[in-house]
Scaffold this motif. Structure first.
Motif, PDB file in Angstrom:
ATOM      1  N   GLN A 131      -4.971   3.578  -0.169  1.00 51.44           N
ATOM      2  CA  GLN A 131      -3.709   3.466   0.568  1.00 51.44           C
ATOM      3  C   GLN A 131      -3.908   3.423   2.075  1.00 51.44           C
ATOM      4  OE1 GLN A 131      -1.476   6.805  -1.336  1.00 51.44           O
ATOM      5  NE2 GLN A 131       0.199   5.349  -1.379  1.00 51.44           N
ATOM      6  N   SER A 132      -4.960   4.045   2.557  1.00 51.06           N
ATOM      7  CA  SER A 132      -5.158   4.118   4.004  1.00 51.06           C
ATOM      8  C   SER A 132      -5.671   2.808   4.586  1.00 51.06           C
ATOM      9  CB  SER A 132      -6.125   5.250   4.362  1.00 51.06           C
ATOM     10  OG  SER A 132      -7.407   5.007   3.805  1.00 51.06           O
ATOM     11  N   LEU A 153       1.449   9.753   2.990  1.00 54.74           N
ATOM     12  CA  LEU A 153       0.545   8.742   3.532  1.00 54.74           C
ATOM     13  C   LEU A 153      -0.131   9.261   4.807  1.00 54.74           C
ATOM     14  CD1 LEU A 153       2.594   5.441   3.093  1.00 54.74           C
ATOM     15  CD2 LEU A 153       0.921   6.461   1.562  1.00 54.74           C
ATOM     16  N   ARG A 198      -1.689   5.836  -5.698  1.00 46.91           N
ATOM     17  CA  ARG A 198      -0.484   5.287  -5.061  1.00 46.91           C
ATOM     18  C   ARG A 198       0.761   6.090  -5.415  1.00 46.91           C
ATOM     19  NH1 ARG A 198       0.019  -0.725  -6.500  1.00 46.91           N
ATOM     20  NH2 ARG A 198       1.370  -0.801  -4.658  1.00 46.91           N
ATOM     21  N   ASN A 253      -3.015   3.316 -10.684  1.00 42.38           N
ATOM     22  CA  ASN A 253      -2.138   3.656  -9.557  1.00 42.38           C
ATOM     23  C   ASN A 253      -2.022   5.129  -9.222  1.00 42.38           C
ATOM     24  OD1 ASN A 253      -1.112   0.840  -9.300  1.00 42.38           O
ATOM     25  ND2 ASN A 253      -0.236   1.262 -11.311  1.00 42.38           N
ATOM     26  N   ASP A 310      -0.365   5.624   9.286  1.00 37.83           N
ATOM     27  CA  ASP A 310       0.311   4.561   8.541  1.00 37.83           C
ATOM     28  C   ASP A 310       1.476   4.002   9.352  1.00 37.83           C
ATOM     29  OD1 ASP A 310       0.559   3.262   5.725  1.00 37.83           O
ATOM     30  OD2 ASP A 310       2.606   3.836   6.251  1.00 37.83           O
ATOM     31  N   HIS A 360       0.812  -1.218   0.000  1.00 38.61           N
ATOM     32  CA  HIS A 360       0.000   0.000   0.000  1.00 38.61           C
ATOM     33  C   HIS A 360       0.844   1.266   0.000  1.00 38.61           C
ATOM     34  CE1 HIS A 360       1.116  -0.110   4.250  1.00 38.61           C
ATOM     35  NE2 HIS A 360       0.799   1.163   4.295  1.00 38.61           N
ATOM     36  N   GLY A 367      -5.528  -0.340   2.492  1.00 36.85           N
ATOM     37  CA  GLY A 367      -4.920  -1.468   1.809  1.00 36.85           C
ATOM     38  C   GLY A 367      -5.901  -2.296   0.995  1.00 36.85           C
ATOM     39  N   GLY A 393       3.341   2.286  -1.925  1.00 36.44           N
ATOM     40  CA  GLY A 393       3.473   2.885  -3.248  1.00 36.44           C
ATOM     41  C   GLY A 393       4.676   3.802  -3.381  1.00 36.44           C
TER      42      GLY A 393
END
Length: 684
Positions: free
Chosen positions: A220-221, A252, A247, A244, A256, A72, A223, A74
């Motif tokens: 991303q937060s 982030l 990503r 993407n 995270d 996640h 997954g 990226g």
């Protein structure tokens, strides 16, 4: 490999060894410590620049960083590279002049120059211990790539074999030629590495252009994973951006576990400044510069190369997840199997994990999720004969299954791999309820829980999946040779640095040895011993309970040293009346603070306090504490006269104005990249 690949591979490795040994001998060999450990202080800027990158960029990056990119995290993991570009410019003009003026051979030696011999010895001992971890980690990352490639071609390659090969090649030219051999090998391997990464990225984009569907991490937060059908009208770059774009965000969320944006404010700068300014196996190259101007030009040159690296390391990692998501899950089956066996024994009432004795290939193929089936076989051979691949069937030997023993209060956590919960939704809910009951029981019994890591993907196998798609026409042999050459290059740098510190700071410091021939001999013996240690440690570092990312292992482990050393150096340079005891105190305070934060976090003490559960934030807390303690010491007992840094060298110490201008431009370009790869522009 085909015949052509083997010939290319052997030719490249042979050329590296030949050039390294030849160039190390062209001035008559290593006559004294300066020749062996610092290449006679005669390195030109282009050698310094390429050597810095080659010593740094290894499969630690190509395996670990591309692995983080496949997760996640990226593109955000590129902060370790782009922030380094800024750090290098600062090191060139704020640190290097002091180091060269002092005439030092090793970084711990500067602590004696500013503080006292005890600070030097203490830093030297801790540095060597941490280098042992790094030696194992670098060797493991290269060996894992070879092992994963073998698995894709139905070969079972034990980790110790490629580990031994990598360590042997690195030890050969370091023992024979010292730093000069290393930097010339770095020149070849660094160039090939960047070219090899670009080739892999180009072919991966081609594969994406031909694919019908691809995996992507939607959020991303959280997954969350999804498989998307691809628009046949789109080209590979359009497809990549469609899959993407989110990503490609350098920032982030604050919660995270790997790289929160809060770490960009302070925490990430600490390992960066330590690594590029105070880390022996990197700075040894700059200490070997022929002049201050050459060293500064070399460092600034490397800072521009740093801006390029994420495009040939991180982007391919993201592509690997798009193209080989299911394969990365298959690569994780060994780790998943151990965790599920432990869970089944801890919670026999589970609805999602069962066992079967010696199922045949058809049974394996037919089993459907969401529950896991642990397939038990009498021995390794019987297990390997069933070649069917199913992400929900976990093959294990009966012996390995029997070896799993849950703790009294065993819990299970997927903190690092956010995607685990989304690919195991039903099981995740059951485990969360189970964990809650165990935690309550542990609290009632005043006992401590023990956590088992849960992973869905073997992200560190992303590089090997990319390599497996290369055509076997010599290109595969070249890229594999370049990547293993990068491992060898980094390992050689570490071996050289570890032996330098052991010989010059520990052995000579404790024995008073002054004979150059004996020092060089001890350094060579040290290289061999450290290479053997690397082989021994490498197989131990694949345990997901340590971390599911080799890159995180390396960065987190250095926190035991980096904040304390950085604070001691910076405070000592800026506050000239700081007592000489500050050097030792800063190192001890950092170990105590960082070690305590690490321990309490592992015990769940900071549950719900996100800031306190990230190693980069621990570094920030540790550094601030060290500075506060040294500040108090200075107020209470300042030196009667400020320290003066006298020149102890006849080297030319005039700086380079051209390098300064180029360095400022590099900093501006770095800031521009952060704006471009943010929600303001690309990552919308």
């Amino acid at each position: 490999m085909g015949v052509v690949d083997i010939l290319v591979f052997v030719a490249f490795i042979g050329a590296v060894i030949f050039v390294a040994l030849w160039k190390s001998r062209d001035s008559g060999g290593e006559k004294d410590s300066q020749d062996y450990f610092l290449a006679g202080r005669g390195l030109s800027w282009w050698l310094v620049g390429f050597s810095l990158i080659a010593a740094n960029i290894s499969t630690e990056q190509f395996v670990g960083m591309s692995g983080n990119a496949a997760s996640h995290v990226g593109l955000a993991i590129a902060s370790f590279e782009w922030m380094a570009a800024v750090t290098l410019v600062v090191v060139a003009f704020c640190f290097l002049p002091y180091f060269l003026r002092a005439g030092i051979y090793t970084i711990p030696q500067f602590l004696e120059y500013r503080y006292n011999p005890t600070a030097r010895l203490l830093m030297a001992i801790i540095t060597v211990l941490i280098y042992l971890l790094l030696l194992g980690a670098v060797t493991y990352s290269g060996a894992l790539t070879v092992q994963t490639l073998g698995e894709r071609n139905n070969y079972d390659i034990p980790l110790y074999l490629p580990s031994l090969f990598i360590a042997l090649i690195a030890a050969v030219y370091v023992v024979a030629g010292g730093l000069k051999a290393s930097v010339w090998a770095d020149l070849l391997q660094g160039s090939a590495l960047i070219l090899g990464g670009a080739i892999v990225m180009y072919i991966a984009f081609g594969q994406l252009g031909e694919a019908e569907s691809a995996a992507t991490i939607v959020d991303q937060s959280t997954g969350e994973v999804a498989v998307q059908q691809l628009d046949p009208e789109q080209g590979p770059v359009e497809r990549f951006m469609s899959l993407n774009s989110k990503r490609l965000n350098m920032f982030l969320p604050a919660n995270d576990k790997v790289l929160p944006y809060t770490a960009l404010l302070l925490g990430l700068w600490i390992p960066n400044f330590y690594y590029w300014g105070l880390n022996q196996y990197i700075t040894q190259r700059t200490l070997g510069s022929s002049s201050l101007a050459e060293g500064q030009k070399g460092i600034v040159f490397s800072s521009y190369l740093k801006l390029i690296i994420p495009f040939v390391v991180v982007i391919p990692g993201i592509l690997a997840f798009n193209l080989f998501g299911d394969d990365l899950r298959l690569n994780a089956r060994g780790d998943v199997g151990k965790a599920m066996a432990l869970y089944l024994k801890a919670n026999p009432d589970t609805e999602y994990v069962a066992t079967a004795e010696s199922p045949d290939a058809a049974t394996v193929e037919e089993h459907a999720g969401p529950g896991y089936l642990i397939a038990l076989y009498g021995n390794e051979q019987a297990m390997k004969e069933v070649k069917a691949k199913n992400i929900f069937v976990l093959p294990m030997t009966q012996e390995a299954f029997d070896a799993q023993k849950p703790a009294d209060f065993q819990v299970f956590s997927a903190k690092e791999d956010l995607s685990w919960r989304h690919v195991n939704k039903e099981l995740a809910e059951e485990i969360e309820a189970y964990n809650k009951s165990v935690e309550e029981a542990a609290k009632a019994a005043e006992g401590a829980t023990k956590s088992q890591a849960l992973v869905a993907y073997k992200y560190d196998a992303a590089l090997a999946q990319l390599l497996a798609m290369l055509p076997k026409n010599g290109l595969f042999g070249f890229v594999v040779a370049a990547l293993l050459g990068a491992v060898i290059s980094s390992l050689a740098a570490l071996l050289n640095a570890a032996s330098s510190i052991f010989t010059l700071d520990i052995y000579s410091g404790l024995t008073g040895e002054t004979n150059d021939a004996r020092k060089v001999a001890v350094g060579r013996v040290g290289v061999v011993v450290f290479a053997l240690v690397a082989c021994g440690l490498a197989p131990l570092l694949g345990d997901p309970n340590i971390s599911n990312s080799i890159f995180t292992i390396i960065q987190g482990g250095q926190g035991l040293l980096s904040p304390g050393v950085l604070s001691a150096f910076a405070f000592g340079l800026l506050v000239r009346r700081a007592p000489r005891s500050c050097g030792v105190v800063a190192i001890f305070v950092n170990i105590a603070v960082y070690g305590s934060l690490w321990y309490f976090s592992s015990q769940g003490t900071f549950e719900g306090i996100e800031f306190m559960n990230n190693y980069l934030n621990w570094m920030a807390i540790s550094l601030v504490t060290c500075v506060a303690v040294m500040g108090a010491m200075t107020v209470l007992a300042p030196l009667p006269e400020p320290i003066t840094f006298e020149a102890k060298t006849d080297m030319e110490l005039s700086g380079s104005k051209g390098a300064l201008v180029a360095g400022i431009i590099c900093v501006v370009l770095t800031l521009a990249l952060y704006v471009i790869f943010s929600p303001l522009v690309i990552a919308k």
